[in-house]
Structures are given as structure tokens and as C-alpha cells.
Scaffold this active site. Sequence first.
Site, short mmCIF file in Angstrom:
data_model
loop_
_atom_site.label_atom_id
_atom_site.label_comp_id
_atom_site.label_asym_id
_atom_site.label_seq_id
_atom_site.Cartn_x
_atom_site.Cartn_y
_atom_site.Cartn_z
N HIS A 96 0.82 -1.21 0.00
CA HIS A 96 0.00 0.00 0.00
C HIS A 96 0.86 1.26 0.00
CE1 HIS A 96 -3.27 -2.69 0.72
NE2 HIS A 96 -2.85 -3.02 1.93
N HIS A 110 -7.30 -4.36 -0.96
CA HIS A 110 -6.71 -5.67 -1.21
C HIS A 110 -7.39 -6.36 -2.38
CE1 HIS A 110 -6.40 -4.83 3.17
NE2 HIS A 110 -5.14 -5.15 2.95
#
Length: 354
Positions: free
Chosen positions: A54, A216
Site C-alpha cells: 500500500h 486488497h
Amino acid sequence: MKKLINQIDTVVTEQMEGMVACWPHLQASYDPRFIWHSQPKNVVALVSGGGSGHEPLHSGFIGTGMLTGACPGEVFTSPTPDQMIECARKVDSGAGVLFFIKNYTGDILNFETAVEMLHEEGIKVGTVIIDDDVAVKDSLYTAGRRGVAGTLFVEKIVGAAALQGYSLEACEKLGRDVNNATRSFGVALAACTVPAAGKPSFELADNEIEFGVGIHGEPGIERRALPDLDTLVASVMAQLVDNTPWLRTLRHWDRPTSDWMATTSANTRFDNHDEYIVLINGLGATPESELYGVARAVTRAAKQRGIRIVRHLVGNYCTSLDMAGFSVSLLKCSPSFLALWDAPVNTPALRWGC
């Protein structure tokens, strides 16, 4: 699958090594893994973390006026309690340690374990749960709303407050207030590829999008046809602004009783004619030029609703590896939030006023 890596099992460590080599203020431990920087004594230490993939969230936000430390897990996998414990020990300068925890089941369990063990050691520790994603409730990785790009608002504003001398209790309250005033919504045009999987996490037709995607690759509200940009952004803004405030119960560590306390609260109502900070966030593979196209559409949609945007931030801040798409985060902005947002910050991924 094409990735700029050596071996799958060394990806996170090697990327940490590269970051530390590029930014001299950063220091790293590799067993267990965490990154930190030194700060003045008796300043509340702010620590976050989560699965890698991320970036720049969270390690890219370590520095003056933001995070003190971060614990990167394996790709899309929570860091372990020993990472959090060792990081907290390293960065505690006497005013306590505040954990920012995105609302995913693995993160919650591991951070809570770390909190209990640190408390037993005599380290003053607190928690803020971040659940800014308005798209869905109870997704693949979480009970309740997901924590996504709005995490940046919490880390920046509380980071400025900590540097100004806020106590641990005041930082906790501020973090919860900012989280309650933040909403995010994401859209994917194409899936990401996790190195260990070797293939995209889902498939979309050429004319399809995942509306309300998680960071995700978790499903959103629905798959729908890709419209023109103005229409798409108008739909995203409707999800953000028109979403009815919801009640939820979140746990936080209660230091006086040495136990977890469940508190029911509602997020802040969003109204037209209020002031907002907006984050136009790329998910990893979207050109910056297209993100500015999103920013234009957001600005137009906000003006049509009578919403006043007082600050913009555009770029890749909370990504999902190589996912194509974007998210929009809105923070309903009070004068105190805005002053703390504008305070100087100096990190690898966010810098101004220094």
C-alpha cells in the site's frame, strides 16, 4: 507476471532497505521489521502499520509532523505483534505510544495483543481504529467498515498535534474525531497482482469496473459498466456525501481499567455548504494525469452540491500494488483540523512548510 523483484520472500526487506538508503532520517530493524525516526523527548509517539503493498502508506509517512514508526507486514498481511512491540519500545520517548489501526481483522487482533503486552510492561499505550471506507460493511478481511486512504488524514493531523505537545489522551480523541469526519470510496479499473499469487486477484471485462473496491481487491458494491469520468465521479461523490451516518461499535484500550472498552459512536454527518479537504488517491497504476482529471470532476461535482473544498491532495498515497483505479476521501473540516493539516510536515511521501 512481471515484477521488479529478486525473490518473493525477500521483497519487503529489500524494499525497506531501499527506502532507508534514500532517506537518511529513517532507521530500520529487520528482525523484527519496523522503520522509525528519532523525535524529541516527551512527544507522543505515533505508530501504524499493515500489510505491505500500500506504499507509501505507512512507512512513507514517517518523519517530522507525522508518524514516528511503522511496521510493514508481508504483502497484504498484517504485521505481527512482536514487530509492534519492538517498534513501540524503540520510539517511546516518555509521553506514550498511540497505535493507528486500520479496521482489518488481522490488524486488530495483532495490534490488540501488542497493546496488552506493552501495557503490562508499563508503557503507556493507546489506540485509534480507522474505518473510513463507506462502500461496504463486513467484507473479506474485516468486520465493519474498512480502513483505507482516509488513514492519511488521521496520521497527518494527529502527527501535527503530537509535535505541538498534545497528550496521549488528546491525541487519541483527536484521531477518533478525524476518523469520524472522514469518508472514502474506491473504484478499480483493473486488479492488482500479488507477487506470491502470480496472477491478478480478480478479472474485469474491458468495459467493467469494481465500484467500491477494497485496497486488497475485495469486492465493492457491484460490478458495473465504465461510464465517462464525470458520471463516474458524480456516483462516487453521491456515495460519499449522501451516505447516511451509521452507528458502529469499536474497541479501544482503557488504561485506567487495563481492559478493552467497547464504545458505540456515529460518524459525522456530511452536509452541503460545509468545508472539506479532499484526497484524490491513485491505487498504484493510474497515471497522475488521469488523477487530475478525477480532481477536476470532483471539484465540479462539489461545486454543484454547494460543497466547499478548501484543500486538495492528488497522488498515490494508499495504493494496492499495481491496481488501476482511484479513491476519493473527504474530510469534513473544522478550523482546528485545517490548522493542523497546514502545519509543517517532512516525510518521504508528504512534505510542506519545512
